[in-house]
Design an enzyme around this catalytic site. Structure first.
Site, short mmCIF file in Angstrom:
data_model
loop_
_atom_site.label_atom_id
_atom_site.label_comp_id
_atom_site.label_asym_id
_atom_site.label_seq_id
_atom_site.Cartn_x
_atom_site.Cartn_y
_atom_site.Cartn_z
N ASP A 69 0.87 -1.17 0.00
CA ASP A 69 0.00 0.00 0.00
C ASP A 69 0.91 1.23 0.00
O ASP A 69 2.13 1.12 0.20
CB ASP A 69 -0.88 -0.03 1.25
CG ASP A 69 -1.70 1.23 1.42
OD1 ASP A 69 -2.35 1.65 0.45
OD2 ASP A 69 -1.68 1.80 2.52
N ASP A 98 -0.16 5.16 1.07
CA ASP A 98 -0.40 6.05 2.22
C ASP A 98 -0.47 5.26 3.52
O ASP A 98 -1.25 4.32 3.65
CB ASP A 98 -1.72 6.80 2.03
CG ASP A 98 -1.62 7.91 0.99
OD1 ASP A 98 -0.90 8.88 1.26
OD2 ASP A 98 -2.25 7.79 -0.07
#
Length: 228
Positions: free
Chosen positions: A8, A10
């Protein structure tokens, strides 16, 4: 056999949530909505902008909602440019994947302009074999579609990957795609991430538990290969 690590963006590669929180807080104050960190974690973190805006600002037209989202992300980029940095241990983890010839994918709900901005600022434009945006899939996280697309593009099975995620929506997405998932506790309590399917949690990429797990998987693969 471990073939890839799926990241991922953020809250995982970089702890951007404090910056996003400030940007959302400033933008929503224009509509007399005063949020705190608890509200941010439960109603904003990990969701796509259209979902957030439909939830918090249902009175906005689609055009006004899109402009609000664009303005919010521009504010985020302004705030992030001077302070954005990768999570501790990220460079070492990338070097480790190089050593063991593992593939890497970026799987994110972040808008395309933010992804381009962050990859440039962090100087990791060429790190990933594929970049999958939730907005380009049939649905973003927590739907499994982004992770399913990443598996297809890397030509691997879910059992050959490990996902690294910080948000409940991201963990639900990866776990629903059948991928063993490690929770990064930059934004949420470890117990929350474990309860929704992470098989372990880490504060960042320097955690000894992470390296023990990864090196154990590589050792198991080596033994299987030697015995085959």
């Amino acid at each position: 056999m471990l073939a890839a690590i799926l990241f991922d963006l953020d809250g995982t590669i970089a702890n951007t949530d404090p910056i996003h929180y400030q940007a959302w807080r400033e933008m929503l104050m224009n509509y007399s909505i005063d949020i705190d960190e608890t509200f941010y974690k439960s109603r904003i973190s990990g969701r796509t902008n259209p979902q957030i805006i439909e939830d918090l600002l249902p009175q906005l037209s689609s055009e006004a909602g899109a402009k609000f989202a664009d303005d919010k992300e521009e504010l985020f980029r302004q705030k992030a440019r001077e302070i954005l940095k990768p999570m501790n241990g990220f460079a070492e983890l990338i070097a480790w994947t190089d050593t063991h010839k593992l593939k890497r994918a970026l799987v994110t709900n972040a808008p395309k302009l933010n992804v381009q901005f962050m990859l440039e600022v962090l100087d990791i434009q060429n790190v990933f074999d594929t970049v999958v945006l939730g907005e380009d899939c049939i649905a973003g996280k927590p739907d499994p579609a982004p992770y399913q697309v990443s598996l297809e593009q890397l030509n691997i099975t879910a059992e050959q990957a490990i996902a690294l995620e910080d948000s409940p929506s991201g963990i639900r997405s990866a776990v629903s795609a059948g991928i063993p998932t490690i929770g990064v506790t930059s934004t949420h309590d470890p117990n929350v991430l474990l309860a929704i399917g992470a098989f372990m949690t880490i504060p960042d990429f320097t955690d000894l538990q992470l390296w023990t797990q990864l090196n154990s998987l590589i050792s198991q693969d080596f033994v299987k290969t030697a015995n085959s």
